[in-house]
Design an enzyme around this catalytic site. Structure first.
Site, PDB file in Angstrom:
ATOM      1  CB  THR A  57      -0.928   0.056   1.236  1.00  0.00           C
ATOM      2  OG1 THR A  57      -0.116   0.145   2.405  1.00  0.00           O
ATOM      3  CG2 THR A  57      -1.804  -1.172   1.325  1.00  0.00           C
ATOM      4  CB  CYS A  95      -9.701   6.483 -43.954  1.00  0.00           C
ATOM      5  SG  CYS A  95      -9.506   8.244 -44.254  1.00  0.00           S
ATOM      6  CG  HIS A 138     -11.848   7.287 -39.650  1.00  0.00           C
ATOM      7  ND1 HIS A 138     -10.821   6.365 -39.586  1.00  0.00           N
ATOM      8  CD2 HIS A 138     -11.360   8.338 -40.332  1.00  0.00           C
ATOM      9  CE1 HIS A 138      -9.747   6.857 -40.193  1.00  0.00           C
ATOM     10  NE2 HIS A 138     -10.049   8.052 -40.664  1.00  0.00           N
ATOM     11  CD  GLU A 141     -12.261   3.865 -37.397  1.00  0.00           C
ATOM     12  OE1 GLU A 141     -13.070   3.664 -38.320  1.00  0.00           O
ATOM     13  OE2 GLU A 141     -11.151   4.403 -37.571  1.00  0.00           O
TER      14      GLU A 141
HETATM   15  N1  GLN Z   1      -3.604   9.595 -45.903  1.00  0.00           N
HETATM   16  C1  GLN Z   1      -4.924   9.595 -46.430  1.00  0.00           C
HETATM   17  C2  GLN Z   1      -5.478  11.011 -46.610  1.00  0.00           C
HETATM   18  O1  GLN Z   1      -4.992  11.944 -46.031  1.00  0.00           O
HETATM   19  C3  GLN Z   1      -5.855   8.769 -45.575  1.00  0.00           C
HETATM   20  C4  GLN Z   1      -6.073   9.319 -44.204  1.00  0.00           C
HETATM   21  C5  GLN Z   1      -6.681   8.324 -43.278  1.00  0.00           C
HETATM   22  O2  GLN Z   1      -6.665   7.134 -43.537  1.00  0.00           O
HETATM   23  N2  GLN Z   1      -7.194   8.771 -42.149  1.00  0.00           N
HETATM   24  O3  GLN Z   1      -6.409  11.196 -47.337  1.00  0.00           O
END
Ligand code: GLN
Length: 596
Positions: free
Chosen positions: A243, A436, A562, A564
């Site tokens: 601790t 992307c 994106h 995600e």
């Molecule tokens: N490099 C690429 C662009 O600028 C893809 C960017 C990314 O995948 N976030 O368009």
């Protein structure tokens, strides 16, 4: 073993989990220094002595001691989730001690992924936990760095706003920090949870700690709660938990003038009563406020429930003199049940540049788990360096997988490996999700190998390519600054009928988050469509290509945004759910044996 920082990794281990809700039902009541404000499930203003008085927003500050990576973000998010489950309206915020203005220009190797919000702010990955665990809307105000604070103070100084005074850390920097925190309090917010990045004792975090020490003076000590996360390590040689590091860490906080109200003790082993008594006595907190938070070896989504079984929500409510309904955690129990009882298992490869750094693709790992939860499937994820594909070939490294993700990224290294992995997925009917840069590589593959456009490339990597299928949009020409110069944040897109994307989303119009400079070059749209590429989503005016697919493939979907960042354990993103569903189908009919 997986620790709390390792994502929702799955194990076949089954655990029974029992939980009782211990909240008193009824309306929430706020007791402020000025009187009593009462209302339903969240209170705006109330009349006291004939005066309209806004209910006081309560503040929880989460600090960390002893070591970094204790899971402050997860703990803050979990507390937020538990309070929301009890009907409170919560906001979350992170203060980061580094000098970069935002994490946008920091290497994913060092800092993990850059998490993008709807409003386009590039933030720390802990904000991803906040969004996955709660429904609170995050904005630019949800993440401040030392760099931003200083920038703002220096700009004010240049504008002459300090009227010739000497500008100092105390009070000017600390006032700025206090303002960033208290600004989040409003009539629509019951509790603001502010996580302080870094570790207590670091030079960098001192101004933040000094600022949060002062906040109770402004808003009332009874409206503030300090929660300190600490490590209680197990020493093999001594055969016991220690601790002392916790005592020292709390000692530093108390020197600064902060007395923690609750200690959340991160530990590998259970704390026994004598450990807790010792910590309580030496650190000057009540015994019940010494909370054990053991490593979770099954899933990070267990954290809120384990904190609740240690009554952290009760401690918060009691501290603030609030009453709230019992926590509604049905959805959360259901998702854990699904995680523990999968009916299928698939293996998915992530081919990227930062493969060895899990945090660089944090939200993708999480979203794949969510896709698994939605499909009652255990998703085993294997990162593969795209440069290894260049060296060893896609056949050798990808045979045996049920799905492929090519994530976003910047820079030329490993590009050909990504294009090659996508070619393999396209030719072999391997379910594929491109994100992307992954989408841009898919367009390059189709251009080169289906449309006969030899040497097709992105102008990001080959300025003089004969076929710039991916290129800078006009407005990006001439941009030389790196920070905040991309297409960033949520933008709408419309989906084409009859596509896999339209079926997965189940709606015609979507909004997704962007972070890129380069775009699909519309001059090549016709040639690529003729070669079989389906344009499944575009900006509402049709000018920007957002989603491409292949028609005669089980699941070949690549997106310029994106997805995600918008996936939650309780609501998997449709494209991740779709990828996992296709992977399950492939696995069922696959002749290959998974060799993960
Ligand atoms: N490099 C690429 C662009 O600028 C893809 C960017 C990314 O995948 N976030 O368009």
């Amino acid at each position: 073993m997986y620790t709390m920082n390792d994502g929702a990794a799955l194990r076949s281990r089954r655990q029974a989990f029992h939980l009782t809700n211990r909240g008193a039902a009824g309306s929430i009541r706020f007791r402020s220094g000025h009187g009593v404000a009462a209302g339903g499930s969240g209170i705006g203003a109330c009349a006291v002595l004939g005066k309209e008085l806004a209910a006081v927003t309560k503040h929880i500050f989460v600090t960390g001691g002893v070591v970094s990576s204790l899971g402050k973000g997860l703990t803050s998010a979990s507390i937020g989730m538990l309070l929301e489950a009890r009907g409170l309206r919560v906001k979350l915020q992170k203060l980061d001690p580094y000098i970069n203005v935002d994490p946008g220009t920091m290497s994913p190797y060092q800092h993990g992924e850059v998490y993008v919000l709807d409003d386009g702010s590039e933030t720390d990955l802990d904000l991803g936990h906040y969004e996955r665990f709660t429904s609170t809307p995050l904005t630019r105000q949800s993440n401040y760095t030392t760099g931003q604070i200083y920038l703002s103070v220096i700009n004010k100084e240049r504008r002459g706003e300090f009227l010739g005074k000497t500008v100092q850390v105390i009070p000017h920097i600390t006032n700025e920090i206090k303002e960033m925190v208290t600004n989040l309090g409003d009539a629509e917010t019951d509790v603001v949870i502010t996580e302080i990045g870094g570790t207590v004792g670091d030079i960098e975090s001192l101004p933040f700690l000094e600022a949060i020490r002062q906040i109770p003076l402004a808003v009332g000590r009874e409206n503030c709660m300090f929660i300190h996360l600490t490590l209680v390590p197990y020493l093999k040689a001594a055969g016991e938990l220690k601790t002392k590091p916790t005592q020292h860490s709390v000692g530093i906080l108390r020197q600064i003038g902060i007395q923690p109200d609750v200690l959340v003790c991160r530990t590998e082993r259970a704390l026994d009563i004598s450990d807790r008594e010792k910590i309580a006595l030496f650190c000057n907190v009540p015994l019940e406020a010494v909370i054990e938070e053991r490593d979770k070896d099954f899933s990070i989504y267990e954290v809120p429930l384990s904190l609740q079984s240690n009554r952290i929500d009760e401690l918060v409510l009691r501290r603030f003199g609030m009453q709230a309904r019992p926590a509604d955690l049905e959805q959360w129990h259901d998702l854990l049940h699904r995680l523990r009882n999968p009916e299928h298992e698939v293996s998915i490869a992530i081919v990227g540049k930062y493969a060895e750094h899990r945090d660089a693709y944090k939200s993708i790992y999480e979203a794949l788990d969510h896709g698994g939860i939605a499909n009652r499937t255990q998703v085993r994820v294997q990162p593969i360096k795209s440069e290894d594909i260049e060296r060893d070939g896609a056949e050798r490294l990808l045979a045996g997988f049920d799905g492929l993700v090519v994530p976003g990224g910047f820079g030329e290294r490993g590009i050909e490996g990504k294009v090659e992995a996508i070619r393999f997925a396209r030719e072999r009917g391997l379910p594929f999700l491109g994100i992307c840069l992954g989408m841009q590589c898919a367009v390059i593959d189709v251009a080169r190998n289906c449309a006969g456009l030899a040497g097709a490339h992105s102008t990001e990597f080959a300025k003089n390519t004969p076929h710039p299928v991916i290129c800078l949009m006009e407005e990006q020409h001439g941009v030389v600054e790196k920070g905040g110069t991309m297409r960033l944040g949520a933008q709408p897109a419309v989906l084409a009928e009859g596509t896999k994307s339209a079926a997965a989303y189940g709606v015609q119009r979507i909004s997704e988050r962007h972070r890129h400079r380069y775009e699909f070059n519309s001059h090549y749209r016709g040639a690529l469509e003729q070669a079989g590429l389906v344009i499944a989503g575009t900006s509402p005016d049709g000018g920007l290509i957002e989603i491409v697919e292949l028609a005669d493939h089980p699941w070949f979907v690549a997106v310029q945004f994106h997805p995600e960042f918008k996936s939650k354990p309780t609501a998997a993103h449709p494209l991740f759910a779709g990828l996992v569903a296709a992977a399950v189908e492939r696995h069922a009919g696959s002749a290959w044996v998974a060799e993960v």
